[in-house]
Design a protein around this motif. Structure first.
Motif, mmCIF file in Angstrom:
data_model
loop_
_atom_site.group_PDB
_atom_site.id
_atom_site.type_symbol
_atom_site.label_atom_id
_atom_site.label_comp_id
_atom_site.label_asym_id
_atom_site.label_seq_id
_atom_site.Cartn_x
_atom_site.Cartn_y
_atom_site.Cartn_z
ATOM 1 N N GLU A 34 0.835 -1.203 0.000
ATOM 2 C CA GLU A 34 0.000 0.000 0.000
ATOM 3 C C GLU A 34 0.868 1.250 0.000
ATOM 4 O OE1 GLU A 34 -3.061 0.356 2.851
ATOM 5 O OE2 GLU A 34 -4.080 -1.493 2.272
ATOM 6 N N ALA A 35 1.913 1.250 0.811
ATOM 7 C CA ALA A 35 2.827 2.391 0.864
ATOM 8 C C ALA A 35 4.121 1.934 1.510
ATOM 9 C CB ALA A 35 2.222 3.549 1.648
ATOM 10 N N HIS A 92 6.396 9.665 1.429
ATOM 11 C CA HIS A 92 5.525 8.486 1.459
ATOM 12 C C HIS A 92 5.140 8.062 2.881
ATOM 13 C CE1 HIS A 92 6.262 7.761 -2.841
ATOM 14 N NE2 HIS A 92 7.514 8.079 -2.599
ATOM 15 N N GLN A 107 3.553 9.487 5.253
ATOM 16 C CA GLN A 107 2.205 9.792 5.722
ATOM 17 C C GLN A 107 1.250 8.648 5.419
ATOM 18 O OE1 GLN A 107 0.103 12.969 3.776
ATOM 19 N NE2 GLN A 107 -1.186 13.373 5.555
ATOM 20 N N LYS A 108 1.410 8.012 4.244
ATOM 21 C CA LYS A 108 0.538 6.895 3.885
ATOM 22 C C LYS A 108 0.868 5.642 4.681
ATOM 23 C CE LYS A 108 -0.305 8.454 -0.857
ATOM 24 N NZ LYS A 108 -0.179 8.102 -2.294
ATOM 25 N N SER A 116 -0.114 7.178 8.672
ATOM 26 C CA SER A 116 -1.343 7.992 8.716
ATOM 27 C C SER A 116 -1.417 8.929 9.916
ATOM 28 C CB SER A 116 -2.582 7.081 8.712
ATOM 29 O OG SER A 116 -2.578 6.230 7.599
ATOM 30 N N ARG A 150 3.513 -0.355 4.663
ATOM 31 C CA ARG A 150 2.155 -0.805 4.980
ATOM 32 C C ARG A 150 1.748 -1.776 3.886
ATOM 33 N NH1 ARG A 150 -2.200 0.575 7.946
ATOM 34 N NH2 ARG A 150 -1.062 2.354 8.811
#
Length: 352
Positions: free
Chosen positions: A52-53, A92, A94-95, A98, A187
């Protein structure tokens, strides 16, 4: 619960921390070279179906070390000296975790702004400690560099039960040296952890050889559980005897109300004879128990004011104790009150 839900808890579900450790003496790679190779691996797998990230940071991953072991510095902002923790991230991260943005936006990989300053994200705790009413666009001078606040996050907690400290979050490309190396976190999609582990192991073997480095993968969600383990054991040690105490207290309270009501059957029978209804008698017995409990709480509240300082936690504890006692009183009086409301006046008057 107040400590757990304080602002700054990062989302660590399905997140892993990655690291490479050189093993082969024939390949004396420097930390810089290992980092460059890892950057290439990350770029290659970023668009994989199981990812996902994935991003790169310096000491952002929570629960990996005690808070005091994270890099910090003493910074003077508008004449106020304060201890501020320092983080570095790429665009990246932040992803991956979160963090909750309150204002502005997360950092990008652009190193400088138009005015030549470096962008920086700060935590709400830093804004509050400095005393700013508005943080966006503020300038911060640190180690000869000028920073501009482009975003504010609610907080970033490094330990579950500790509050988020004042924090500066700058780009990975800012020339800040503190002796800490880069960290990588990913993630993965739900249920795709095994697929990701196979994928990155193949990429590492292809890039650096099977016997030259060791790939280490840590589960951040499990670290969070381990971080709370000591506290959980302490709460369990307190909770088990407390539950037994509450059970025996309820049994004792119920027994007293039952005995008290049984000895007054003639009185209750007379009340029914002179016109009291069954419902009215039921309410009378319950309210009488509540009144007795309120009277008993008065010396306890006085003792509380004498012993404990006034704080939100202590007041919540007092309120919880009073609520538990009131519940005990109502439930302990309910069954005796129900039996009293069904008493037969003729039979009760005949009893010796």
């Amino acid at each position: 619960m107040s400590q757990y839900y304080s602002p700054g808890m990062l989302d660590t579900d399905n997140t892993l921390k990655l690291a490479l450790f050189p093993l082969s003496p024939t390949e004396p790679w420097s930390p810089e070279e290992v980092e460059r190779k890892m950057d290439r691996i990350v770029a290659d797998i970023r668009n994989a179906s199981c990812v996902e990230a994935i991003g790169k940071s310096m000491c952002l991953t929570p629960y990996s070390r005690p808070e005091e072991m994270n890099p910090w510095d003493s910074i003077r902002i508008e004449g106020k000296q304060m201890k501020v923790f320092i983080k570095q991230v790429d665009g990246h991260m932040q992803k991956v975790f979160s963090p909750r943005m309150e204002e502005g936006e997360w950092l990008t990989d652009d190193m400088c702004l138009e005015d030549g300053s470096f962008p920086v994200v700060v935590t709400r705790q830093l804004i509050d400690e400095v005393g700013w009413t508005t943080g966006m666009g503020r300038k911060i001078y640190f180690r000869g560099m000028k920073f501009t606040v482009v975003g504010i996050v609610a907080g970033i907690k490094q330990e579950v039960l500790l509050p988020s400290p004042p924090m500066l979050i700058m780009s990975m490309y800012v020339p800040y040296q503190n002796g800490y190396g880069a960290e990588y976190a990913v993630r993965v999609k739900e249920g795709e952890e095994d697929a990701f582990r196979d994928l990155i192991q193949k990429e590492v073997d292809k890039m650096m050889g099977k016997d030259n480095v060791m790939l280490w993968i840590g589960d951040v969600a499990k670290w969070k559980v381990n971080d709370m383990q000591d506290t959980f054991i302490t709460l369990l040690a307190i909770g088990v005897p407390t539950i037994f105490l509450l059970v025996f207290a309820f049994i004792g309270t119920f027994g007293l109300f039952w005995l008290y009501s049984s000895k007054r059957r003639k009185e209750f029978a007379l009340r029914l004879v002179v016109g009291s209804t069954c419902g009215g008698l039921f309410r009378f017995v319950v309210l009488e128990g509540v009144l007795l409990t309120l009277i008993a709480l008065v010396p306890g509240c006085i003792l509380f004011c004498w012993v404990y300082p006034f704080s939100m936690e202590n007041l919540m504890a007092l309120g919880a104790a009073c609520a538990v006692m009131m519940l005990f009183s109502v439930f302990s009086a309910w069954w005796p009150a129900y039996q009293v409301s069904k008493v037969n006046p003729i039979e009760a008057m005949r009893e010796e």
